[in-house]
Design a protein around this motif. Structure first.
Motif: not given
Length: 798
Positions: A307-308, A345-346, A348-351, A462-463
Motif C-alpha cells: 500500500i505504501t 490508495a488501498w 486502487s491497489l494493484t498488489w 484499515l479500520g
C-alpha cells in the motif's frame, strides 16, 4: 420503453431523459468520449465491446435471465415471461423475471415486448446459449424421444447426460456412418439410429435441442440463483456483538492509526538505509524480514509495503528503494488526512499477496515486486489469466469472453459491499464471498473464499471493520469532519523500569528523536520505548551530551519538568556516560581548505561557526559538522567562492538527493453529468439541426451573447464537445472562446451540432454591441455561395 418498438434504435429513441440518464450511468463507457447524438449512442451500445462490459456488470440473477432469454430465442419462439419463469424453475416468481427483463431493457441489452436480446448480447453467450443447440431441421416428437430413450437404455442415457447441460457437441469416430435401428451394434449406433444424437461432421455429433429439453424437463438453466443479493450471514462469534457502536468505532480508529504508524515506520527505515532492490524492482526477502520486525506481522508487512508503494510514497530508483517527494507531504498531514490517503490508495491497489495463489506460489522476494512471475501470481490469486497465457474457453453458464478482474476491482467491489451495509453489520468472509460472487458472476475462476478472507483482513487493518462489524470510517471523506483520530503529541511517561510509554501517537520528530535514545518495543500508534546501555550509547554517538539527553527527556516528560528523571534512568545514563568517549573518533560532515590565515580566523569568529561545528584541525584546514551543501551556502554568504569536492578531489555540482520523484499517477477522465448529457442528446434528437440550422444557431448565439454547446470534428476526424461563446464570424469561419480553455477558430463545415440551452429565451446581456440591419441580413442562410458574415468577413472582437 415503448412496447411497440421494432428495433433497439426505436426503443432507445423512446427513452425519456430519466431513462437515458440511467443507461448512461450504468454504462459509463458510452460517455467517453461524449456521443454527439442518439444515433452515435445507439451504435456504441450495440457494439460487442460495450455489450461485454455491460454483461460483466450484471449480477448473477440478471445474467441468468439474459442467458435464459438467449436460450429461449434460440428456439425461434417469442419470449413469454410466464413460460420463461417456469423454464427457469421459478413458476411462482414471474414478477422477479419481469423486473429482470425491465432491467435488461434499461441497460440497452434488450428491447421490446415480447423481449428481444440485442444481437451483440445474444452472441456473447456463444453458439449454444444455455447449452442448447439451435432448432433441429426435423425435430423429434416428445413421444418419439421417450420411445428412443427406452430403446437406448441406461448406457445410452449416460452418454446423453454428459451433453445435456452443454456444450451439446461431442466427438465420435465415423459419426456420419450409415446405421439403422436394426443394424445397430452398439450404444452409439442406437443413439445415432434413433436420432438422439445427430452427426454434424465426420467425427462430431450434436445433441438436438428438443432432446436436451426433454431430458431437462423443459428447464433452460440447471439451477436458479437468488433473485436478490444474499443477506449477510449471522456472525460466527459473539465477540463485539454487545459493544456499542461508539466503542467499535474507537477500536477502528485505533487500527487505522496503527496502520499509518506502520507506514511511517517503514518509510523512515527506507529513508535511513535506502536498501537495495531486486533487479525486478521488488523487495528482497532479507528486507522483508526487517520490515516484518518493524510491524511484528509478516502478512501485515507485505500489505504495508504494497500500500505504501501503491500510494507513491516510495519507489525503486537506481537499484535502490527510496522514499519519494510525496513522503514529506505525507508527514505534514494530520492523522485523519494520512489515513484518508492510505485508504484511497488501498481502493486502487494493484498488489495481491502471492501466497494466496492456489495455482502456484511465487518466491517470497517477489511478493511485492513487479516481475512477470509476481504479476502472474497476483493475477492468478485474483482469478485472472496471467499475462502471456492463453485465455480460457467458453463457460457453460456465462458469456464466452473471459472475466478477468484486477485486484483493484476486487477491492472496489468489497468497498461497495461494506459501504452499502448498515453501520455495525456483522461481516464474515463466507458471507462477503457469497455476496461478491452473486454481484460479479462474470468474474470467472475467482477463489472467492480466499479473496474474501484477504479483503476482510485488509478492512480490519484499515479500520473499516472492527470486532467483525462495519464501522463509521466507511462514511469518512475529505469533506467530513475528523471522526476522532488522536492528534499527534510530543509527550511520554518515563517509568522506573527504564521504559517510556507514549499515551498518544508521537509526532514524527519526537518519535525519531526518542528512537535514537531508546529501543521501540511495542508496535502501533501508541508505543513503548526501552532505554538500554546500547541505546543511550547510540544517542551519545549521535552527538548528544548527557545534559542534552536529560534536558530533552525532562521537557517531554508527561509528568512535567519538575518531576525529573526516574532514578534508574539517571543512574544508567551516568554509567554509560562514564565509559563513553574514552576513545574519540571525530565525525566531520565536511572539510574546508584555506590559503589565507586571516580568512580562517574570520570564519572561526563568525557567530554561526558554532552551529556549523567549525573547528581548526590544522593550519589552513577547518572541520565542520555541517553537510557540504550547507557549508558551501555559508561560505558564499561570506562573499567567498567555494568549490565542493569529493574525497577524491572530484568537483561536486549537486548534492545527491535522498528523495526520488513521485511516480506519475494516472489521471481519470472528468466525470460526466449523465442527466445533462441525456437532456442534451434528446434535445439534439428533437431538433435535428441541418447545416442551415447550425448557421442560424451560431448567429443567434452571437446575437444574444449565449454560452452554447458546440460539437465539432478535428483534422483527424475525432469529435469534440465544449461549451463556447461566439466571438466573431466571417468567410465560413467561426471564432469562439471555450469556457476555461481559450480561443478556437473553426470552419463552419466542421461544426456538427450547436446546443442552445433551454434558458436561452432570456433577454441578451446588457452592453452587447448591436449590429446593423445590413450585418444581420448577411448572417442569414442562402445569402450567397460562400458563408460571409459581417463587414469584410469579420464582425470584430467583443
Amino acid at each position: 420503453m415503448s412496447a411497440s418498438s421494432r428495433s433497439l434504435a426505436d426503443a432507445i429513441r423512446a427513452f425519456d431523459a430519466q431513462q437515458l440518464a440511467v443507461l448512461l450511468r450504468a454504462r459509463p463507457d458510452l460517455t467517453q468520449p461524449r456521443p454527439l447524438d442518439l444515433s452515435e449512442l445507439i451504435e456504441r451500445l450495440s457494439a460487442r465491446a460495450s455489450t461485454l462490459r455491460a454483461l460483466d456488470r450484471l449480477d448473477a440473477w440478471h445474467l441468468l435471465v439474459a442467458q435464459a432469454v438467449a436460450a429461449w430465442e434460440g428456439g425461434g419462439d417469442p419470449v413469454d415471461d410466464k413460460q420463461l419463469a417456469a423454464a427457469m424453475g421459478l413458476p411462482d416468481d414471474v414478477a422477479a423475471v419481469d423486473r429482470a427483463l425491465d432491467g435488461l431493457r434499461q441497460l440497452g441489452l434488450a428491447w421490446g415486448s415480447p423481449v428481444h436480446l440485442t444481437q451483440a448480447a445474444r452472441a456473447a453467450f456463444g453458439e449454444h446459449p444455455g447449452g442448447l443447440a439451435a432448432v433441429s431441421p426435423t425435430p423429434l416428437a416428445p413421444a418419439t424421444i421417450d420411445e428412443a430413450l427406452r430403446a437406448v437404455g441406461e448406457a445410452g442415457r449416460a452418454v446423453l447426460d454428459r451433453l445435456v447441460w452443454g456444450p451439446p457437441t461431442g466427438t465420435v469416430q465415423r459419426a456420419d456412418r450409415a446405421v439403422t435401428r436394426e443394424s445397430a451394434e452398439s450404444t452409439m449406433d442406437l443413439l445415432l439410429a434413433w436420432g438422439l444424437l445427430r452427426p454434424i461432421g465426420p467425427d462430431q455429433v450434436l445433441l438436438p435441442r428438443e432432446v436436451a429439453l426433454r431430458l431437462r424437463g423443459g428447464r433452460l438453466v440447471r439451477q436458479p440463483v437468488p433473485t436478490q443479493v444474499p443477506a449477510w450471514q449471522a456472525p460466527t462469534s459473539a465477540t463485539g456483538a454487545s459493544l456499542p457502536a461508539s466503542l467499535v468505532d474507537r477500536a477502528a480508529i485505533g487500527s487505522a492509526q496503527e496502520l499509518t504508524s506502520h507506514v511511517v515506520a517503514v518509510l523512515d527505515d527506507i529513508a535511513a538505509r535506502t536498501p537495495r532492490a531486486l533487479a525486478t524492482g521488488g523487495v528482497p526477502k532479507r528486507e522483508m524480514g526487517t520490515f516484518t520486525r518493524l510491524v511484528d506481522d509478516a502478512r501485515l508487512a507485505e500489505f504495508v509495503i504494497g500500500i505504501t508503494r501503491g500510494a507513491g510514497l516510495f519507489t525503486t530508483r537506481g537499484g535502490l528503494l527510496m522514499p519519494t517527494t510525496g513522503l514529506d507531504d505525507f508527514l505534514d498531514l494530520d492523522a485523519f488526512a494520512r489515513w484518508l490517503l492510505v485508504r484511497d490508495a488501498w481502493r486502487s491497489l494493484t498488489w495481491w499477496p502471492a501466497d494466496l495463489d492456489a495455482a502456484g506460489r511465487a518466491p517470497a522476494e517477489e511478493m511485492t515486486g513487479s516481475s512477470a512471475s509476481s504479476r502472474a501470481a497476483s493475477q492468478r490469486a485474483a482469478g485472472q489469466r496471467p499475462t502471456g497465457q492463453p485465455e480460457s474457453g467458453a463457460h457453460g453458464d456465462a458469456p464466452t469472453h473471459p472475466g478477468l478482474p484486477t485486484s483493484a476491482a476486487l477491492r472496489e467491489a468489497a468497498w461497495d459491499e461494506l459501504v452499502a451495509a448498515t453501520r455495525g453489520t456483522a461481516v464474515v468472509a463466507d458471507s462477503l464471498a457469497e455476496r461478491l460472487s452473486w454481484r460479479h458472476p462474470a468474474w470467472l475462476g475467482v477463489d472467492w473464499p480466499g479473496v474474501a478472507r484477504q479483503l476482510v483482513r485488509e478492512a480490519e487493518w484499515l479500520g473499516l471493520m472492527a470486532f467483525g462489524r462495519t464501522t463509521g470510517l466507511l462514511d469518512a471523506t475529505r469533506s467530513t469532519p475528523d471522526p476522532g483520530f488522536t492528534a499527534y503529541g510530543d509527550r511520554f511517561v518515563l517509568q522506573s523500569d527504564l521504559t517510556a510509554v507514549a499515551p498518544a501517537p508521537l509526532d514524527h520528530d519526537t518519535a525519531a528523536l526518542i528512537g535514537v535514545m531508546a529501543n521501540r518495543e511495542s508496535h502501533g500508534a501508541a508505543a513503548t520505548y526501552r532505554f538500554t546501555p546500547a541505546s543511550l550509547e547510540r544517542a551519545l554517538d549521535a552527538g548528544w551530551s548527557v545534559q542534552d539527553i536529560s534536558e530533552w527527556l525532562t521537557t517531554h516528560n508527561e509528568s512535567g519538568a519538575d518531576a525529573g528523571l526516574p532514578a534508574p534512568l539517571t543512574s544508567l545514563l551516568d554509567d554509560v556516560a562514564r565509559q563513553h568517549g574514552k576513545v574519540r573518533v571525530m565525525t566531520l560532515g565536511a572539510v574546508v581548505q584555506l590559503d589565507d590565515p586571516a580568512t580562517e580566523a574570520s570564519l572561526l569568529a563568525d557567530p554561526r561557526a558554532e552551529d556549523l561545528g567549525l573547528i581548526a584541525l590544522a593550519p589552513g584546514v577547518l572541520g565542520a559538522a555541517a553537510e557540504p551543501a550547507e557549508l558551501v551556502a555559508f561560505l558564499r554568504q561570506r562573499g567567498l567562492a567555494p568549490v565542493a569536492q569529493s574525497s577524491q578531489g572530484v568537483q561536486i555540482t549537486t548534492p545527491p538527493s535522498r528523495r526520488a520523484p513521485a511516480p506519475a499517477r494516472p489521471v481519470a477522465p472528468p466525470p460526466v453529468d449523465a442527466d445533462a448529457l441525456a437532456a442534451a442528446l434528446l434535445r439534439r434528437e428533437s431538433t435535428g439541426l441541418s447545416p442551415e440550422q447550425i448557421v442560424q444557431a451560431l448567429t443567434r448565439a452571437y446575437r444574444d451573447d449565449l454560452w452554447v454547446g458546440v460539437d465539432w470534428a478535428d483534422d483527424n476526424g475525432a469529435t469534440h464537445s465544449h461549451t463556447m461563446r461566439v466571438l466573431s464570424m466571417g468567410s465560413g469561419v467561426v471564432n469562439l472562446v471555450r469556457r476555461a480553455a481559450g480561443r478556437l477558430s473553426l470552419p463552419v463545415t466542421r461544426i456538427i451540432a450547436v446546443d442552445i440551452p433551454a434558458s436561452a429565451d432570456a433577454p441578451p446581456m446588457r452592453g452587447k454591441p448591436r449590429r446593423t440591419r445590413e450585418s444581420a441580413a448577411r448572417c442569414q442562410p442562402g445569402a450567397g455561395p460562400a458563408l460571409t458574415f459581417g463587414h469584410g468577413g469579420d464582425t470584430g472582437g467583443r
